[in-house]
Scaffold this motif. Structure first.
Motif, PDB file in Angstrom:
ATOM      1  N   VAL A   9       0.867  -1.183   0.000  1.00  0.00           N
ATOM      2  CA  VAL A   9       0.000   0.000   0.000  1.00  0.00           C
ATOM      3  C   VAL A   9       0.900   1.229   0.000  1.00  0.00           C
ATOM      4  CG1 VAL A   9      -1.862   1.217   1.177  1.00  0.00           C
ATOM      5  CG2 VAL A   9      -1.757  -1.273   1.266  1.00  0.00           C
ATOM      6  N   ALA A  10       1.199   1.723  -1.160  1.00  0.00           N
ATOM      7  CA  ALA A  10       2.067   2.889  -1.302  1.00  0.00           C
ATOM      8  C   ALA A  10       1.731   3.577  -2.610  1.00  0.00           C
ATOM      9  CB  ALA A  10       3.545   2.486  -1.267  1.00  0.00           C
ATOM     10  N   CYS A  11       2.043   4.827  -2.680  1.00  0.00           N
ATOM     11  CA  CYS A  11       1.809   5.609  -3.899  1.00  0.00           C
ATOM     12  C   CYS A  11       3.083   6.385  -4.225  1.00  0.00           C
ATOM     13  CB  CYS A  11       0.631   6.559  -3.692  1.00  0.00           C
ATOM     14  SG  CYS A  11       0.124   7.439  -5.184  1.00  0.00           S
ATOM     15  N   PRO A  12       3.748   6.096  -5.337  1.00  0.00           N
ATOM     16  CA  PRO A  12       3.390   5.059  -6.312  1.00  0.00           C
ATOM     17  C   PRO A  12       3.686   3.651  -5.777  1.00  0.00           C
ATOM     18  CG  PRO A  12       5.501   6.025  -6.866  1.00  0.00           C
ATOM     19  CD  PRO A  12       4.985   6.813  -5.693  1.00  0.00           C
ATOM     20  N   ARG A  13       3.143   2.648  -6.462  1.00  0.00           N
ATOM     21  CA  ARG A  13       3.333   1.267  -6.033  1.00  0.00           C
ATOM     22  C   ARG A  13       4.810   0.882  -6.129  1.00  0.00           C
ATOM     23  NH1 ARG A  13      -0.591  -2.959  -8.756  1.00  0.00           N
ATOM     24  NH2 ARG A  13       0.477  -4.222  -7.172  1.00  0.00           N
ATOM     25  N   LYS A  14       5.245   0.125  -5.141  1.00  0.00           N
ATOM     26  CA  LYS A  14       6.653  -0.266  -5.091  1.00  0.00           C
ATOM     27  C   LYS A  14       6.862  -1.609  -5.788  1.00  0.00           C
ATOM     28  CE  LYS A  14       7.873   2.227  -0.882  1.00  0.00           C
ATOM     29  NZ  LYS A  14       8.485   2.121   0.477  1.00  0.00           N
ATOM     30  N   ARG A  15       8.085  -1.806  -6.253  1.00  0.00           N
ATOM     31  CA  ARG A  15       8.481  -3.054  -6.913  1.00  0.00           C
ATOM     32  C   ARG A  15       9.615  -3.712  -6.127  1.00  0.00           C
ATOM     33  NH1 ARG A  15       7.143  -3.433 -12.627  1.00  0.00           N
ATOM     34  NH2 ARG A  15       5.956  -1.606 -13.322  1.00  0.00           N
ATOM     35  N   TYR A  16       9.857  -4.966  -6.421  1.00  0.00           N
ATOM     36  CA  TYR A  16      10.962  -5.703  -5.815  1.00  0.00           C
ATOM     37  C   TYR A  16      11.582  -6.614  -6.864  1.00  0.00           C
ATOM     38  CZ  TYR A  16       7.964  -9.855  -5.592  1.00  0.00           C
ATOM     39  OH  TYR A  16       7.167 -10.918  -5.922  1.00  0.00           O
ATOM     40  N   MET A  23       7.679 -23.041 -15.719  1.00  0.00           N
ATOM     41  CA  MET A  23       7.089 -24.331 -15.370  1.00  0.00           C
ATOM     42  C   MET A  23       7.658 -25.436 -16.251  1.00  0.00           C
ATOM     43  SD  MET A  23       3.122 -23.291 -14.668  1.00  0.00           S
ATOM     44  CE  MET A  23       2.704 -22.122 -13.386  1.00  0.00           C
ATOM     45  N   ASP A  24       7.635 -26.659 -15.729  1.00  0.00           N
ATOM     46  CA  ASP A  24       8.306 -27.777 -16.401  1.00  0.00           C
ATOM     47  C   ASP A  24       7.729 -28.072 -17.779  1.00  0.00           C
ATOM     48  OD1 ASP A  24       9.959 -28.074 -14.214  1.00  0.00           O
ATOM     49  OD2 ASP A  24       8.693 -29.575 -13.245  1.00  0.00           O
ATOM     50  N   HIS A  25       6.411 -27.972 -17.940  1.00  0.00           N
ATOM     51  CA  HIS A  25       5.797 -28.386 -19.205  1.00  0.00           C
ATOM     52  C   HIS A  25       5.826 -27.279 -20.256  1.00  0.00           C
ATOM     53  CE1 HIS A  25       2.604 -26.203 -17.074  1.00  0.00           C
ATOM     54  NE2 HIS A  25       2.097 -25.950 -18.274  1.00  0.00           N
ATOM     55  N   VAL A  26       6.366 -26.116 -19.931  1.00  0.00           N
ATOM     56  CA  VAL A  26       6.407 -24.983 -20.869  1.00  0.00           C
ATOM     57  C   VAL A  26       7.770 -24.957 -21.541  1.00  0.00           C
ATOM     58  CG1 VAL A  26       6.215 -22.485 -21.106  1.00  0.00           C
ATOM     59  CG2 VAL A  26       4.766 -23.692 -19.463  1.00  0.00           C
ATOM     60  N   HIS A  27       7.776 -24.788 -22.861  1.00  0.00           N
ATOM     61  CA  HIS A  27       9.005 -24.726 -23.646  1.00  0.00           C
ATOM     62  C   HIS A  27       9.199 -23.315 -24.173  1.00  0.00           C
ATOM     63  CE1 HIS A  27       9.401 -29.127 -23.604  1.00  0.00           C
ATOM     64  NE2 HIS A  27       8.086 -29.152 -23.804  1.00  0.00           N
ATOM     65  N   CYS A  28      10.409 -22.813 -24.062  1.00  0.00           N
ATOM     66  CA  CYS A  28      10.714 -21.457 -24.493  1.00  0.00           C
ATOM     67  C   CYS A  28      12.200 -21.367 -24.826  1.00  0.00           C
ATOM     68  CB  CYS A  28      10.334 -20.440 -23.406  1.00  0.00           C
ATOM     69  SG  CYS A  28      11.100 -20.770 -21.809  1.00  0.00           S
ATOM     70  N   LEU A  29      12.616 -20.216 -25.331  1.00  0.00           N
ATOM     71  CA  LEU A  29      14.005 -19.987 -25.724  1.00  0.00           C
ATOM     72  C   LEU A  29      14.754 -19.298 -24.598  1.00  0.00           C
ATOM     73  CD1 LEU A  29      13.444 -18.657 -29.368  1.00  0.00           C
ATOM     74  CD2 LEU A  29      13.939 -21.001 -28.655  1.00  0.00           C
ATOM     75  N   GLY A  30      16.041 -19.558 -24.514  1.00  0.00           N
ATOM     76  CA  GLY A  30      16.867 -18.882 -23.530  1.00  0.00           C
ATOM     77  C   GLY A  30      16.862 -19.582 -22.173  1.00  0.00           C
ATOM     78  N   LYS A  31      17.292 -18.848 -21.162  1.00  0.00           N
ATOM     79  CA  LYS A  31      17.397 -19.391 -19.808  1.00  0.00           C
ATOM     80  C   LYS A  31      16.016 -19.535 -19.187  1.00  0.00           C
ATOM     81  CE  LYS A  31      21.986 -17.471 -18.903  1.00  0.00           C
ATOM     82  NZ  LYS A  31      22.792 -16.614 -17.997  1.00  0.00           N
ATOM     83  N   ARG A  32      15.826 -20.642 -18.496  1.00  0.00           N
ATOM     84  CA  ARG A  32      14.536 -20.908 -17.867  1.00  0.00           C
ATOM     85  C   ARG A  32      14.424 -20.259 -16.482  1.00  0.00           C
ATOM     86  NH1 ARG A  32      11.651 -24.640 -20.441  1.00  0.00           N
ATOM     87  NH2 ARG A  32      10.421 -25.097 -18.553  1.00  0.00           N
ATOM     88  N   SER A  33      15.474 -19.674 -15.989  1.00  0.00           N
ATOM     89  CA  SER A  33      15.453 -18.910 -14.746  1.00  0.00           C
ATOM     90  C   SER A  33      15.952 -17.504 -15.049  1.00  0.00           C
ATOM     91  CB  SER A  33      16.333 -19.581 -13.684  1.00  0.00           C
ATOM     92  OG  SER A  33      16.315 -18.848 -12.482  1.00  0.00           O
ATOM     93  N   PHE A  34      15.182 -16.500 -14.677  1.00  0.00           N
ATOM     94  CA  PHE A  34      15.505 -15.128 -15.058  1.00  0.00           C
ATOM     95  C   PHE A  34      15.019 -14.170 -13.969  1.00  0.00           C
ATOM     96  CE2 PHE A  34      11.515 -16.534 -16.879  1.00  0.00           C
ATOM     97  CZ  PHE A  34      10.618 -15.555 -16.514  1.00  0.00           C
ATOM     98  N   PRO A  35      15.663 -13.007 -13.832  1.00  0.00           N
ATOM     99  CA  PRO A  35      15.210 -12.001 -12.859  1.00  0.00           C
ATOM    100  C   PRO A  35      14.116 -11.121 -13.452  1.00  0.00           C
ATOM    101  CG  PRO A  35      17.265 -11.294 -13.858  1.00  0.00           C
ATOM    102  CD  PRO A  35      16.954 -12.652 -14.446  1.00  0.00           C
ATOM    103  N   LYS A  36      13.295 -10.565 -12.569  1.00  0.00           N
ATOM    104  CA  LYS A  36      12.210  -9.701 -13.020  1.00  0.00           C
ATOM    105  C   LYS A  36      11.798  -8.782 -11.873  1.00  0.00           C
ATOM    106  CE  LYS A  36       8.457 -10.054 -16.288  1.00  0.00           C
ATOM    107  NZ  LYS A  36       7.612 -10.979 -17.081  1.00  0.00           N
ATOM    108  N   ARG A  37      11.406  -7.546 -12.219  1.00  0.00           N
ATOM    109  CA  ARG A  37      10.919  -6.590 -11.229  1.00  0.00           C
ATOM    110  C   ARG A  37       9.392  -6.642 -11.215  1.00  0.00           C
ATOM    111  NH1 ARG A  37      13.801  -3.039  -8.654  1.00  0.00           N
ATOM    112  NH2 ARG A  37      12.077  -1.559  -8.531  1.00  0.00           N
ATOM    113  N   LEU A  38       8.864  -6.987 -10.047  1.00  0.00           N
ATOM    114  CA  LEU A  38       7.427  -7.158  -9.901  1.00  0.00           C
ATOM    115  C   LEU A  38       6.890  -6.197  -8.845  1.00  0.00           C
ATOM    116  CD1 LEU A  38       7.262 -11.070  -9.860  1.00  0.00           C
ATOM    117  CD2 LEU A  38       6.933  -9.553 -11.816  1.00  0.00           C
ATOM    118  N   TYR A  39       5.594  -5.934  -8.944  1.00  0.00           N
ATOM    119  CA  TYR A  39       4.942  -5.112  -7.928  1.00  0.00           C
ATOM    120  C   TYR A  39       4.812  -5.898  -6.620  1.00  0.00           C
ATOM    121  CZ  TYR A  39       3.631  -1.585 -11.397  1.00  0.00           C
ATOM    122  OH  TYR A  39       3.655  -0.601 -12.355  1.00  0.00           O
ATOM    123  N   CYS A  40       4.908  -5.174  -5.521  1.00  0.00           N
ATOM    124  CA  CYS A  40       4.722  -5.807  -4.214  1.00  0.00           C
ATOM    125  C   CYS A  40       3.298  -6.333  -4.102  1.00  0.00           C
ATOM    126  CB  CYS A  40       5.000  -4.798  -3.098  1.00  0.00           C
ATOM    127  SG  CYS A  40       6.702  -4.198  -3.065  1.00  0.00           S
TER     128      CYS A  40
END
Length: 260
Positions: free
Chosen positions: A160-167, A174-191
């Motif tokens: 509960v903040a304005c503006p919303r904070k990220r971390y 997921m195991d059954h999903v296929h994609c390109l590149g590294k399967r573990s990656f960093p990302k900035r998400l909202y709290c």
């Protein structure tokens, strides 16, 4: 007469030396025996004999029949890879694909894949296969929709903040999903986490017992709760304001989490 007496005296001196030499020899023998018995090596095997025995044991090439240890480095991926199913349904950890990045984003693409050792699967025709074609969408793992990967959650940021904070979060596909590149990656998400507080409970306490600060105490805001308690809800004005603020979700839990 004198010559016979001199010879007799020489024999007497020669005989008298033997008891003295014998006594000295006995004393030396006793001292040597006492010194050996008082030494720390008395009663033990000689060092050269122990070394010879140890070297014979170490140099013996015949292994013991009672000890039989076999170490096998078995791969761990067969535990998560079902056998006997379709090759195209195997998790990404069970196959090796020759991926390339010269495809068009968002378009279907076909990659040639091979199952790992120890895994058995069948093709569309029901026959066992080791090489197969995999249909997937041309996109990197970090471009997948949020429903196809899971991320770590933070319980130390304010929701509960304005503006919303990220971390900063670490996400895994997921195991059954296929994609390109590294399967573990960093990302900035909202709290976005909850501590178990219910919005309906907080609103009900604010309407009924808001004049005594029950709503603030429930949300963990004990300073504001004491202020409302001793001021009788700010003579009713503070109580009405809190009803509006909790109703619209502006006032939330003190730990910064979201309502359930």
């Amino acid at each position: 007469m004198k010559r016979g007496k001199a010879a007799k005296d020489q024999r007497f001196l020669h005989v008298s030396r033997y008891p003295f030499c014998a006594r000295r020899l006995c004393v030396l023998t006793v001292v040597c025996i006492a010194g050996y018995l008082s030494s720390p090596h008395a009663g033990h095997e000689p060092l050269y004999e122990r070394e010879a025995q140890q070297s014979s044991i170490l140099s013996n090439p015949t292994p013991s029949a009672a000890v039989s240890v076999q170490v096998t480095d078995a791969p761990s991926y067969p535990e998560i890879c079902p056998s006997g199913g379709l090759c195209s349904k195997l998790p990404a950890a069970c196959i090796n694909c020759s991926e390339h990045h010269n495809c068009t984003y968002g378009k279907p693409v076909i990659f040639q894949c091979q199952v790992k050792q120890g895994i058995h699967c069948i093709g569309e025709n029901g026959q066992q296969r080791t090489n197969f074609s995999l249909n997937m969408t041309c996109q990197f793992c970090w471009q997948l929709p949020p429903s196809q990967y899971g991320c770590t959650n933070s319980t130390s940021c304010m929701t509960v903040a304005c503006p919303r904070k990220r971390y900063n979060a670490t996400c895994n596909v997921m195991d059954h999903v296929h994609c390109l590149g590294k399967r573990s990656f960093p990302k900035r998400l909202y709290c976005n986490w909850t501590g178990g507080y219910k919005w309906s409970t907080a609103l009900a306490l604010s309407i009924t017992l808001g004049g005594f600060g029950a709503d603030r105490f429930y949300l963990g805001q004990w300073r504001e709760g004491l202020g409302k308690l001793f001021s009788f809800g700010g003579l009713g004005i503070w109580t009405l304001i809190d009803v509006l603020l909790i109703g619209v979700g502006y006032v939330g839990p003190a730990d910064g989490s979201l309502y359930i």
